[in-house]
Design a protein around this motif. Structure first.
Motif, PDB file in Angstrom:
ATOM      1  N   VAL A  93       0.826  -1.208   0.000  1.00 24.45           N
ATOM      2  CA  VAL A  93       0.000   0.000   0.000  1.00 24.45           C
ATOM      3  C   VAL A  93       0.859   1.257   0.000  1.00 24.45           C
ATOM      4  O   VAL A  93       0.487   2.266  -0.595  1.00 24.45           O
ATOM      5  CB  VAL A  93      -1.039   0.048   1.159  1.00 24.45           C
ATOM      6  N   ILE A  97      -0.981   3.235  -3.257  1.00 26.84           N
ATOM      7  CA  ILE A  97      -2.213   3.973  -2.927  1.00 26.84           C
ATOM      8  C   ILE A  97      -2.206   5.395  -3.490  1.00 26.84           C
ATOM      9  O   ILE A  97      -3.252   5.956  -3.820  1.00 26.84           O
ATOM     10  CB  ILE A  97      -2.457   3.964  -1.402  1.00 26.84           C
ATOM     11  N   VAL A 100      -4.406   6.930  -6.491  1.00 27.10           N
ATOM     12  CA  VAL A 100      -5.738   7.553  -6.452  1.00 27.10           C
ATOM     13  C   VAL A 100      -5.645   9.079  -6.445  1.00 27.10           C
ATOM     14  O   VAL A 100      -6.619   9.754  -6.766  1.00 27.10           O
ATOM     15  CB  VAL A 100      -6.606   7.078  -5.258  1.00 27.10           C
ATOM     16  N   ASN A 101      -4.487   9.610  -6.068  1.00 24.56           N
ATOM     17  CA  ASN A 101      -4.309  11.068  -6.106  1.00 24.56           C
ATOM     18  C   ASN A 101      -4.150  11.590  -7.528  1.00 24.56           C
ATOM     19  O   ASN A 101      -4.262  12.791  -7.762  1.00 24.56           O
ATOM     20  CB  ASN A 101      -3.073  11.477  -5.296  1.00 24.56           C
ATOM     21  N   LEU A 102      -3.860  10.686  -8.464  1.00 23.13           N
ATOM     22  CA  LEU A 102      -3.628  11.103  -9.853  1.00 23.13           C
ATOM     23  C   LEU A 102      -4.927  11.042 -10.648  1.00 23.13           C
ATOM     24  O   LEU A 102      -4.945  10.705 -11.830  1.00 23.13           O
ATOM     25  CB  LEU A 102      -2.518  10.252 -10.472  1.00 23.13           C
ATOM     26  N   ARG A 103      -6.017  11.360  -9.988  1.00 23.40           N
ATOM     27  CA  ARG A 103      -7.348  11.330 -10.562  1.00 23.40           C
ATOM     28  C   ARG A 103      -7.598  12.555 -11.435  1.00 23.40           C
ATOM     29  O   ARG A 103      -6.719  13.360 -11.621  1.00 23.40           O
ATOM     30  CB  ARG A 103      -8.372  11.290  -9.419  1.00 23.40           C
ATOM     31  N   GLU A 104      -8.831  12.648 -11.924  1.00 23.19           N
ATOM     32  CA  GLU A 104      -9.306  13.818 -12.675  1.00 23.19           C
ATOM     33  C   GLU A 104      -8.923  13.770 -14.145  1.00 23.19           C
ATOM     34  O   GLU A 104      -8.622  14.793 -14.754  1.00 23.19           O
ATOM     35  CB  GLU A 104      -8.835  15.150 -12.048  1.00 23.19           C
ATOM     36  N   GLN A 106      -6.423  12.833 -15.973  1.00 23.10           N
ATOM     37  CA  GLN A 106      -5.108  13.216 -16.505  1.00 23.10           C
ATOM     38  C   GLN A 106      -4.467  11.990 -17.161  1.00 23.10           C
ATOM     39  O   GLN A 106      -4.383  10.934 -16.537  1.00 23.10           O
ATOM     40  CB  GLN A 106      -4.238  13.710 -15.337  1.00 23.10           C
ATOM     41  N   THR A 119      -3.284  -6.972  -9.114  1.00 22.80           N
ATOM     42  CA  THR A 119      -3.821  -6.379  -7.883  1.00 22.80           C
ATOM     43  C   THR A 119      -4.512  -5.048  -8.185  1.00 22.80           C
ATOM     44  O   THR A 119      -5.618  -4.782  -7.707  1.00 22.80           O
ATOM     45  CB  THR A 119      -2.680  -6.154  -6.859  1.00 22.80           C
ATOM     46  N   SER A 122      -7.822  -5.674  -9.841  1.00 18.17           N
ATOM     47  CA  SER A 122      -8.868  -6.312  -9.033  1.00 18.17           C
ATOM     48  C   SER A 122      -9.375  -5.399  -7.917  1.00 18.17           C
ATOM     49  O   SER A 122     -10.290  -5.780  -7.187  1.00 18.17           O
ATOM     50  CB  SER A 122      -8.361  -7.629  -8.454  1.00 18.17           C
ATOM     51  N   ASN A 123      -8.805  -4.219  -7.777  1.00 19.85           N
ATOM     52  CA  ASN A 123      -9.273  -3.263  -6.768  1.00 19.85           C
ATOM     53  C   ASN A 123      -9.963  -2.106  -7.486  1.00 19.85           C
ATOM     54  O   ASN A 123      -9.302  -1.268  -8.125  1.00 19.85           O
ATOM     55  CB  ASN A 123      -8.090  -2.737  -5.939  1.00 19.85           C
ATOM     56  N   SER A 124     -11.293  -2.042  -7.352  1.00 19.71           N
ATOM     57  CA  SER A 124     -12.048  -1.074  -8.151  1.00 19.71           C
ATOM     58  C   SER A 124     -11.691   0.373  -7.845  1.00 19.71           C
ATOM     59  O   SER A 124     -11.901   1.249  -8.684  1.00 19.71           O
ATOM     60  CB  SER A 124     -13.550  -1.296  -7.969  1.00 19.71           C
ATOM     61  N   VAL A 125     -11.147   0.658  -6.658  1.00 17.22           N
ATOM     62  CA  VAL A 125     -10.832   2.066  -6.347  1.00 17.22           C
ATOM     63  C   VAL A 125      -9.882   2.676  -7.373  1.00 17.22           C
ATOM     64  O   VAL A 125      -9.923   3.885  -7.610  1.00 17.22           O
ATOM     65  CB  VAL A 125     -10.216   2.246  -4.929  1.00 17.22           C
ATOM     66  N   ASN A 127     -10.048   2.425 -10.449  1.00 18.53           N
ATOM     67  CA  ASN A 127     -10.763   2.877 -11.639  1.00 18.53           C
ATOM     68  C   ASN A 127     -11.068   4.376 -11.590  1.00 18.53           C
ATOM     69  O   ASN A 127     -11.590   4.938 -12.548  1.00 18.53           O
ATOM     70  CB  ASN A 127     -12.044   2.073 -11.841  1.00 18.53           C
ATOM     71  N   ILE A 128     -10.723   5.029 -10.475  1.00 16.71           N
ATOM     72  CA  ILE A 128     -10.781   6.492 -10.424  1.00 16.71           C
ATOM     73  C   ILE A 128      -9.828   7.080 -11.471  1.00 16.71           C
ATOM     74  O   ILE A 128     -10.000   8.215 -11.918  1.00 16.71           O
ATOM     75  CB  ILE A 128     -10.431   6.999  -8.996  1.00 16.71           C
TER      76      ILE A 128
END
Lengths: 310, 310
Positions: A93, A97, A100-104, A106, A119, A122-125, A127-128
């Protein structure tokens, strides 16, 4: 080639949120010589403009805020980032982890081994990260890969290789015996080469042992950033923090006959920097005898914001 | 009862890593009046010693470091934390990813709706929280739940209730029509009551509309922390940031005839605080006309470290 240490600490960071150990406490209360450190990540650039993250730590938002090189160009488009690619070395992690900060929306490229990509997939988070804009690329092992991202050739080639290690803690399978189901691809090291000049360095933030093949691979190199989790294998037990040795966690120690200081001593490596340093490690104290000992052996202890030019 | 705002910004935080919008830029370059803010979370305590997190943002490690109330007691055991429970209001990454920072075998209770727990359970990264020490508790809707964690009665009762909203972005299913597969339990609000005194407040950081039932529920209350994502529904389009309205994202706007300022005006609520504020929202500028307008209407714009005693 410019390399910056974004975070030099291991999982949990320094200080660790729930830790009353001597070392965490000293950082928490800002004792001189005990510089706080965020979690494990480096960033590297060939041209000083486009950057690659090596691992994406949970502290990535804070790390970006503190690193102007990673800000959007002040006169650039409304949404922009110099971060064009991320390369992961395992599925811990503290290394994944931050994605997820590289969202939006880009665009960038995400490189990882088949095991680590599985891994992520298989972790839907995760997909952000818009799958249409963030390409997930399986890293070939023992073969050069030219890095690119967001349509930019990054001028860097990486070679990924397996190193002794352990599957991520949250994926451990006790039914699979002593290695908890660890397979090839769970822990890799990286050789990063500037394509234009051929200059290169090694980044191996998780490593259980320096075995013969690894020693031969890194022999004579210019620069290495190596797993510096613990100073002694049993320090977490001795300090009363946790009943696990470094060996159980998949991390080599700095000291001792099988430690990294001894293992790298005969390998003629020009510059050696410890990263992924656990909050129990006494070398985090600038003035400790252990710090003096590793420095005397030619090592540096990494810190957030450390810059190396190659 | 003591409440602290750990992070007052929406997903991405203020400034946002890849945003060159007017507001993000001003925070990035530390313009006076444009105070940076971390992502969305509150913490609350009945006794000033044991604390509950309302949502766990990706910035949680930084938030803990900046909040001495959340540090281990200086003379406590080697591993200890005042954080005894976490309550989630939806499955957005800005509300759940911080859970991974609460690693290292620390016991606490995790409360969430059936829908959000299903997301936590299906993402293996959250197994970094030792399942033997972190109990995952399904929140009953429209029924009081007395909070406890790590063997401690926290002296707080929460009532969870459904509010108009949308399923988390990374779980959207376009095949399911206009609501992207949103179901009951995807977005909840919380009424938090101090058990001993009966004093209570509302925390609703995600909310698409103030409908009749919600208006009646919050009417006459002492204190509310409400979704303040956008000032105007189309501000992200107008600023050229992203082609999505607030309505599309499941967030009510502050202004306009259907906005939160108008909706709460007749409800006789003593203290009204905006949280979950997006980096496009002009009320983040202390001196903007929009800030003056919401303040004139009796609202406060939340900031990191804000304290409220009830």
């Amino acid at each position: 080639m410019l390399i910056k240490v974004l975070g030099a600490a291991a999982g949990g960071g320094y200080p660790q949120w729930n830790c009353n150990g001597r070392m965490s406490k000293r950082a928490r209360f800002k004792e001189p010589g005990c510089l706080p450190r965020t979690q494990s990540s480096l960033t590297v650039s060939a041209n000083g403009k486009d950057w690659v993250l090596l691992n994406a730590s949970p502290d990535l938002r804070q790390q970006i805020n503190e690193t102007p090189e990673l800000w959007p160009e002040a006169d650039g488009p409304m949404r922009q980032s110099p971060i064009k690619a991320v390369v992961l070395t395992n599925g811990d992690v503290d290394h994944i982890i931050g994605l997820v900060n590289l969202r939006e929306g880009q665009p960038f490229s995400l490189y990882a081994s088949d095991r680590v990509l599985a891994t992520i997939n298989s972790n839907s988070v995760f997909n952000i990260l818009n799958p249409e804009k963030v390409e997930r690329i399986e890293l070939a092992i023992d073969e050069p890969t030219a890095l690119s991202g967001a349509g930019v050739d990054l001028g860097l080639t990486i070679e990924a290789f397996d190193v002794p290690g352990k599957v991520a803690l949250y994926l451990e399978d006790a039914s699979k015996g002593d290695n908890f189901g660890t397979e090839k691809g769970d822990t890799i090291g990286l050789k990063v080469t500037e394509t234009a000049t051929g200059k290169s360095f090694f980044y191996i933030p998780g490593c259980a042992a320096v075995d013969g093949p690894l020693a031969e691979r890194i022999r004579g190199s210019e620069l290495i950033f190596l797993d510096g989790t613990l100073y002694t294998d049993d320090e977490m037990l001795v300090q009363g923090l946790m009943p696990k040795t470094g060996a159980r966690m998949g991390h080599i120690s700095m000291s001792g006959p099988d430690g990294s200081v001894a293992a790298l001593e005969p390998l003629d490596i020009k510059r050696k920097v410890f990263v992924h340093i656990n909050n129990s490690n006494p070398t985090l104290d600038d003035n400790s005898p252990e710090r003096k000992a590793v420095e005397k052996a030619g090592w540096e202890v990494g810190f957030d914001g450390m810059e190396v030019r190659l």
